[in-house]
Scaffold this active site. Structure first.
Site, PDB file in Angstrom:
ATOM      1  N   ARG A 114       0.866  -1.191   0.000  1.00  0.00           N
ATOM      2  CA  ARG A 114       0.000   0.000   0.000  1.00  0.00           C
ATOM      3  C   ARG A 114       0.897   1.234   0.000  1.00  0.00           C
ATOM      4  O   ARG A 114       1.395   1.649   1.039  1.00  0.00           O
ATOM      5  CB  ARG A 114      -0.907  -0.030   1.239  1.00  0.00           C
ATOM      6  CG  ARG A 114      -2.125   0.883   1.114  1.00  0.00           C
ATOM      7  CD  ARG A 114      -2.825   1.049   2.453  1.00  0.00           C
ATOM      8  NE  ARG A 114      -2.036   1.885   3.332  1.00  0.00           N
ATOM      9  CZ  ARG A 114      -2.026   1.797   4.659  1.00  0.00           C
ATOM     10  NH1 ARG A 114      -2.770   0.909   5.266  1.00  0.00           N
ATOM     11  NH2 ARG A 114      -1.262   2.605   5.387  1.00  0.00           N
ATOM     12  N   HIS A 151      -3.771   4.604   4.369  1.00  0.00           N
ATOM     13  CA  HIS A 151      -4.991   3.790   4.333  1.00  0.00           C
ATOM     14  C   HIS A 151      -6.115   4.601   3.703  1.00  0.00           C
ATOM     15  O   HIS A 151      -6.837   4.135   2.833  1.00  0.00           O
ATOM     16  CB  HIS A 151      -5.377   3.354   5.749  1.00  0.00           C
ATOM     17  CG  HIS A 151      -6.787   2.872   5.851  1.00  0.00           C
ATOM     18  ND1 HIS A 151      -7.195   1.673   5.307  1.00  0.00           N
ATOM     19  CD2 HIS A 151      -7.899   3.445   6.387  1.00  0.00           C
ATOM     20  CE1 HIS A 151      -8.503   1.531   5.532  1.00  0.00           C
ATOM     21  NE2 HIS A 151      -8.945   2.587   6.170  1.00  0.00           N
ATOM     22  N   TYR A 158       3.739   5.341  11.597  1.00  0.00           N
ATOM     23  CA  TYR A 158       3.988   3.914  11.845  1.00  0.00           C
ATOM     24  C   TYR A 158       4.883   3.224  10.808  1.00  0.00           C
ATOM     25  O   TYR A 158       5.131   2.039  10.902  1.00  0.00           O
ATOM     26  CB  TYR A 158       2.663   3.146  11.992  1.00  0.00           C
ATOM     27  CG  TYR A 158       1.671   3.311  10.849  1.00  0.00           C
ATOM     28  CD1 TYR A 158       1.786   2.545   9.688  1.00  0.00           C
ATOM     29  CD2 TYR A 158       0.624   4.217  10.942  1.00  0.00           C
ATOM     30  CE1 TYR A 158       0.880   2.690   8.650  1.00  0.00           C
ATOM     31  CE2 TYR A 158      -0.286   4.374   9.897  1.00  0.00           C
ATOM     32  CZ  TYR A 158      -0.161   3.604   8.759  1.00  0.00           C
ATOM     33  OH  TYR A 158      -1.054   3.751   7.739  1.00  0.00           O
TER      34      TYR A 158
END
Lengths: 325, 358
Positions: free
Chosen positions: B254, B258, B267
């Site tokens: 990805r 998100h 993160y």
């Protein structure tokens, strides 16, 4: 006209409907050759084959999710959840997917699944074989909620639920599955969803219930008539959503008093909704506060279930208190 | 892990059966459209024009490569990162942008957040937010196809995070037990919002779970258009031959956040993202097409300009399109509007000065 109990009426109806509609498919845990733990689907796999009547893996969310996909593809799935107490693993599929499919897809897809499930107490089943979780499904727009109380209703309501274009949760009163017999016409008929039954005409108080509880209510009414000369009007709602508000309000207009009785716990039960409707739309008819006679706000017990259930004696007490208010 | 296309755009083995250049170019273009629309939607959200956007940056080959291997009669159950599938099937940029605005021309009448696309006409089932719920639906739909004796399959997309949901296990199990023609396509993109795969499961990825449920399973390079295409084609044939469902674990990354509500810098490290970008599916396929002489930087510039113009025009149109009517708030809850909803609609209409509804 043949006499049947509720199990026989359901079995007979499912069989006739499987013959009538090739799109109809029936499945659930042990619903195949065994015929389900209550034998409602007995003999159906033998007659209609394993493709249309079958056992599923032991997974309620799988059963309902699978049914949703079948319904989207144009079939009519009738899914059995073995006990209403075990419907909760499927709760997300029911409230977030099945109930909202037509809405959230802009009417492109729908999931008119029919979920049959035995509910209610009186069989010494403890809290995992006795609950009445109907209210949990009344707070979800998009569902139709039906509660059966007789062999005649079982057939007529099941056919209406099969014909429905919306998802239906169909609660069957396992306590009176076999105990109650009645005449069931052989021909196809349906009872409109949203039409309650005025089961006893009276003038002093309106008593509303559904499912197995309806029979406790009837027994209470007969006792009170014989012993106290109190004449109760008894309504069996049959479907809780849509709810036959008019029937309740018309009766309330006549009697001025309302008691609602259900097996499910008092707090947040459908009785609360009926009490709210009756004061919003029938405030000036009321001669006494609306009362509820329900299961206590405890988990469903095992040994003390007689003390938990709102049986006819408890209903009578609530009725008398309302009459004498 | 199956891979045909190396990072430098060369093939490490022959693709059988071979693919038409025009088809590959078409798929590449759909991947580019997906990337450009996604990027523009993120910008629009930042500008406050739309409430939310969620992109499939870096996962375009997984979507378009698999869609390209299917027939229009095959049903698609997307999660939400499969915009490329929708565009491959022919959904227009204009219709998509109406959906992103949730306006009166949105097929779902603004009833869900942006990126919850779907089209009955294209056999794409509308996305819902709960993770993995579409997996048992796909199994049921495929079973219905089997009973209806249709010569089609179902494909169901989800991320690796979804494999922790009960619906994944129930769906795969039902599909395998009932031997349904369903392809389960997992995009293992490394993250479920902020949760990396090492905190998602202790298994060796997703593939062993397919084997566990008794279905044919393969792990592929999900950023390799050819691996995705040939595998999906093979899975489709497997399903049509009545051999039951098929699980594909497509390894991808990805590249973006998100969603617009996420901040991945909290993160994961920039170096990790930069390294992953080297495997970008668009970059790799472009190198391949350029080497073959069927694509060029000039062609790309021209094509990008066209697409960007189309996007701009669609945005302008969506900005001018009114909201869905108030009645759409109450419609489609049921097949026919029940009385209590008619009463509520009229109460609501009165608040907004609308004429009463019959």
């Amino acid at each position: 006209m043949p006499e049947m109990n509720i199990i026989q009426a359901l079995n007979h109806t499912l069989k006739e409907e499987l013959k009538r509609d090739k799109n109809l498919v029936i499945f659930g845990e042990d619903a195949g050759s065994f015929g389900g733990v209550f034998r409602v689907t007995l003999g159906l796999q033998e007659e209609f084959g394993e493709e249309r009547v079958f056992n599923t893996p032991l997974s309620e969310q799988g059963i309902v999710g699978f049914a949703i996909g079948m319904a989207q593809k144009g079939m009519k799935p009738i899914a059995e959840i073995q006990f209403a107490d075990y419907i909760f693993p499927a709760y997300d599929q029911i409230v977030n997917e099945m109930a909202k499919m037509r809405y959230r897809t802009g009417n492109q897809y729908s999931s008119p699944v029919l979920i049959r499930t035995p509910y209610g107490g009186g069989i010494h089943g403890g809290h995992y074989h006795s609950q009445s979780p109907e209210a949990q499904f009344l707070h979800t727009p998009g569902l139709i909620v039906v509660v059966v109380s007789s062999p005649f209703d079982a057939k007529g309501l099941l056919i209406a639920a099969i014909d429905a274009q919306d998802p239906v949760i169909f609660f069957e009163p396992k306590r009176i599955y076999r105990a109650l017999k009645g005449e069931v016409p052989e021909e196809r008929y349906s009872i409109p969803l949203g039409k309650g039954d005025l089961a006893r005409i009276g003038k002093d108080l309106t008593l509303v219930g559904w499912g197995a509880q309806h029979h406790q209510n009837m027994a209470a009414a007969e006792d009170l008539f014989k012993k106290e000369n109190i004449d109760i009007e008894v309504i069996n709602l049959r479907t809780l959503n849509p709810c036959d508000e008019d029937l309740v309000l018309l009766s309330l207009q006549k009697t001025g008093r309302l008691v609602i009785a259900h097996e499910a716990p008092l707090t947040g039960g459908f009785g609360a909704e009926l009490a709210a409707i009756s004061q919003e739309k029938g405030f000036l008819y009321l001669k006494a506060p609306v009362r509820r006679c329900c299961g206590w706000d405890t988990p469903f017990p095992h040994t003390l279930e007689h003390a938990y259930l709102p049986d006819k004696d408890r209903v009578k007490k609530t009725v008398l208190e309302t009459i004498n208010y | 892990m199956l891979r045909y296309l190396e990072l430098d755009g060369t093939l490490n083995q022959e693709i059988k059966p071979s693919l038409d250049d025009a088809f590959i170019v078409h798929c590449y273009k759909v991947m580019c459209i997906t990337r450009l629309v996604d990027e523009q939607m993120i910008t629009l959200q930042r500008q406050g024009e739309i409430s939310f956007a969620l992109a499939s940056l870096g996962e375009e080959a997984a979507a378009v490569g698999s869609a390209g291997a299917l027939e229009l009669g095959d049903w698609i159950y997307p999660q939400y990162r499969e915009l490329g599938v929708l565009f491959y099937r022919g959904f227009s940029i204009k219709d998509y942008i109406h959906h992103m605005f949730g306006d009166a021309k949105d097929l779902i009448q603004g009833r869900q957040m942006p990126n919850h696309f779907g089209s009955k006409q294209l056999n794409v089932v509308t996305v819902s937010s709960p993770i993995g719920t579409q997996i048992p639906h796909a199994a049921g739909c495929a079973y219905a196809m089997k009973l209806q004796k249709e010569h089609n399959v179902v494909i169901c997309y989800f991320g690796e995070g979804a494999t922790s949901e009960g619906d994944f296990h129930a769906g795969l199990n039902f599909a395998a037990v009932k031997k349904t023609p369903a392809i389960f396509f997992c995009r293992n993109n490394g993250y479920a919002i902020s949760t990396p795969v090492r905190e998602q499961f202790a298994s060796d990825g997703v593939a062993p779970k397919g084997v566990g449920y008794g279905m044919e399973t393969i792990r592929i390079d999900g950023n390799d258009f050819f691996a995705v295409y040939t595998t999906t084609k093979k899975a489709r044939e497997h399903c049509l031959a009545g051999k039951g469902p098929f699980l594909v674990e497509a390894m991808t990354y990805r590249m973006g956040a998100h969603s617009t509500s996420d901040d991945p810098t909290r993160y994961r490290k920039e170096e990790e993202v930069a390294q992953a970008k080297e495997t970008c599916p668009l970059k790799r396929l472009k190198l391949f097409l350029k080497k073959k002489g069927v694509w060029s930087d000039e062609k790309e510039l021209e094509f990008y300009a066209e697409v960007k113009k189309e996007i701009r025009e669609a945005i302008e149109e969506a900005k001018k399109t009114p909201r869905p009517p108030l009645s759409s708030l109450f419609e489609d809850v049921y097949f026919r509007m029940p009385r209590h909803l008619k009463e509520q609609l009229n109460e609501c209409a009165k608040m907004f000065g609308d004429p009463p509804h019959a």
